[in-house]
Design a protein around this motif. Structure first.
Motif, short mmCIF file in Angstrom:
data_model
loop_
_atom_site.label_atom_id
_atom_site.label_comp_id
_atom_site.label_asym_id
_atom_site.label_seq_id
_atom_site.Cartn_x
_atom_site.Cartn_y
_atom_site.Cartn_z
N VAL A 26 11.62 4.26 -17.39
CA VAL A 26 12.86 3.89 -18.09
C VAL A 26 13.93 3.55 -17.08
CG1 VAL A 26 12.35 5.25 -20.15
CG2 VAL A 26 13.54 6.32 -18.23
N VAL A 59 18.29 2.96 -17.34
CA VAL A 59 19.49 2.96 -18.18
C VAL A 59 20.34 1.76 -17.79
CG1 VAL A 59 21.54 4.25 -18.85
CG2 VAL A 59 19.41 5.47 -18.37
N VAL A 69 18.73 1.45 -23.17
CA VAL A 69 17.71 1.94 -22.22
C VAL A 69 16.55 0.95 -22.21
CG1 VAL A 69 16.13 3.81 -21.63
CG2 VAL A 69 18.38 4.33 -22.58
N VAL A 85 18.37 10.69 -19.78
CA VAL A 85 17.19 10.01 -20.35
C VAL A 85 15.97 10.48 -19.56
CG1 VAL A 85 16.07 7.83 -20.86
CG2 VAL A 85 18.56 8.01 -21.02
#
Length: 543
Positions: free
Chosen positions: A72, A74, A80, A62
């Motif tokens: 972000v 995870v 996410v 990601v």
């Protein structure tokens, strides 16, 4: 077609179908039948908030293209968490084990509804609106008080947002300043003094004089007697003429300090008497008025300028030159008002009343430069519209006494008054400077219809001018009945100056202007109010 070719065609068709089915299961189709990588997705997040994004398959990697805008985290292979950091846009990209790509645009905006709620709590009586233009927050509307603008800036700076402040202060933004300088000065003087001169009626007889001092120093009447110019010292005593002939070396002029003088020619005696009882009274009243816009400086001068010679440095040959500079005198007023809102005004005011006088005047190379008596005050005040503040004041009392006498002779009873000069002065001064600030609006009326000083003057006719000596007509000009009724309705029939009808005790009301018809009588339901803005909950704020 042979059976073998038919079987091969069926097998090929089944293989293609199974391959297409497998591809569709491994990569879900979008709303229009496309793959996830082909779709345009948008995820909106507020600054300081987060949003959960579900991946179409377990993600192995990601990434965001601009980590300053969003970050972000995870949580699970297919979940996410996106967190907004600053206003802007970035891209979120996810990859699967088969290197499949899922892309979305992340738009990080300001939570305008929450920001408006915070501003409404901080400034409850203000009307503010929040808009966003790209990455900039635009604040519009009206604040109730001036200091709230600084408070708004500090709050927005603390949030870290890029903003543009387009707010203003609600209400009337023009201020009329009226300054009154009033002074009353009284002085009482009592003085008694005697000067005399005896010349003698014979060349060898005694001569002399009495020159006790005055209040300013020196004799009442300066008397200058001495040997004539060119007299030889030590002349022969065998001569009948005196060895040192004395004579008046200057004319004996009557001083302005002398109130009575006389002489006895037979006895060669002349006397000069100062017997004075004097009362002096001085009253000064100056009322300058000035209107200025909030935050702007304005000045007013009613007087003039007088020349002052200034000696410049030496030129070639050691000569000097004189230039002329001018200094203002009269009634001066300088103001800088700031409207604070809710009828409050912060005022920076400097006023001066000065006049020319010969007391202390000097002469420079034939130029007489007068001195200036000045009353000056400068300060910063805060007040409500219509209030009056005493910005300066003075009460001064002074006593000055002078007793000039000859030793011993001046202490004799009764006769001692002939050998002394006395003067007693007592003075009192009272000074006050008042300032009144009022929020005002212009009148919606033709200039010729507004009463002004001298507007009712009528010239005299020939009979009034030559026979009666009148410099103005007996019957003053009159205004029309319609305008007379209008002036009386507004309380302007006793007008003495701009804004004189407005006082702080007047009930608060909304400020607005009206247009009055010039020829006809004013409508009965028309109202004009030039006072400060009313309560905040009733004030109309322009959009």
């Amino acid at each position: 077609m042979t059976p073998i070719r038919t079987l091969r065609l069926i097998a090929l068709t089944l293989s293609v179908t199974m391959w297409a089915t497998g591809s569709a299961q491994g990569q879900p189709a979008g709303p229009e039948g496309g793959t996830p990588a082909d779709q345009e997705r948008t995820v909106r997040v507020y600054v300081g908030r987060s949003s959960l994004v579900h991946a179409p398959w377990p993600a192995t990697r990601v990434s965001v293209t601009d980590p300053k805008v969003a970050d972000v985290q995870v949580l699970t292979p297919d979940q996410v968490l996106v967190m907004g950091k600053s206003v802007g846009s970035t891209d979120l990209i996810m990859w699967s084990e088969q290197e499949e790509v899922w892309r979305a645009r992340i738009d990080v905006d300001v939570d305008l509804s929450r920001l408006e709620a915070n501003l409404a709590g901080l400034f409850p009586r203000s009307t503010l609106e929040i808009r966003q233009s790209q990455d900039v927050v635009v604040v519009t509307g009206y604040l109730r008080r001036t200091e709230q603008a600084d408070q708004l800036h500090r709050f927005l700076d603390a949030t870290g947002l890029k903003y543009v402040d387009l707010t203003g202060v609600a209400g009337v933004q023009q201020v009329e300043i009226r300054v009154r300088v009033a002074e009353a000065s009284r002085k009482a003087i009592r003085a008694l003094g005697l000067n005399a001169v005896y010349t003698g009626n014979d060349a060898n007889e005694f001569f002399g004089g009495l020159t006790t001092g005055s209040s300013s120093g020196g004799a009442l009447v300066p008397i200058s007697i001495g040997p004539a110019s060119g007299t030889v010292v030590g002349a022969s005593k065998m001569s009948a003429a005196p060895s040192v002939p004395f004579a008046f070396t200057a004319d004996v002029a009557i001083s302005p300090l002398v109130t009575l003088f006389g002489g006895f020619p037979r006895f060669d005696l002349e006397f000069f008497l100062q017997a004075l009882v004097e009362n002096q009274y001085l009253r000064i009243l100056a009322e300058p008025n000035l209107t200025a816009l909030s935050g702007e400086e304005a000045s007013f001068l009613a007087g003039g300028e007088f020349p002052i010679p200034v000696v410049q440095g030496g030129l070639g040959g050691g000569t000097t030159s004189i230039t002329i500079e001018y200094k203002e005198f009269g009634v001066l007023l300088g103001v800088r008002p700031v409207v604070l809102g809710d009828g409050g005004i912060r005022l920076r005011v400097a006023t001066e009343v000065s006049e020319l006088t010969d007391i202390g005047a000097v002469e420079i190379q034939g130029f007489r430069v007068p001195s200036v008596i000045t009353r000056r005050a400068e300060t910063t005040l805060e007040m409500k519209s219509g209030q009056t503040f005493g910005m300066a004041g003075l009460i001064q009392q002074g006593v000055r006494a002078t007793n000039s006498r000859l030793p011993l002779l001046g202490d004799l009873p009764v006769l001692g008054a002939l050998f002394r000069s006395i003067r007693y002065e007592r003075g009192e001064t009272e000074l006050v400077v008042l300032v009144t600030a009022t929020l005002v609006e212009p009148l919606s009326e033709a200039g010729s219809d507004i009463p002004v000083p001298g507007g009712l003057h009528s010239p005299p006719n020939d009979w009034e001018l030559y026979s009666e000596g009148r410099i103005e007509g007996r019957s003053p000009s009159k205004v029309s009945s319609a305008h007379s009724a209008w002036l009386k309705e507004l309380g302007l029939d006793q007008l003495r100056g701009p804004g004189a009808w407005v006082t702080y005790s007047t009930p608060s009301a909304e400020s607005f202007s009206t247009i009055r018809p010039s020829p006809g009588p004013p409508p009965a339901n028309t109202q004009t109010n030039l006072t400060q803005p009313g309560p905040a909950e009733e004030a109309k704020v322009p959009s």
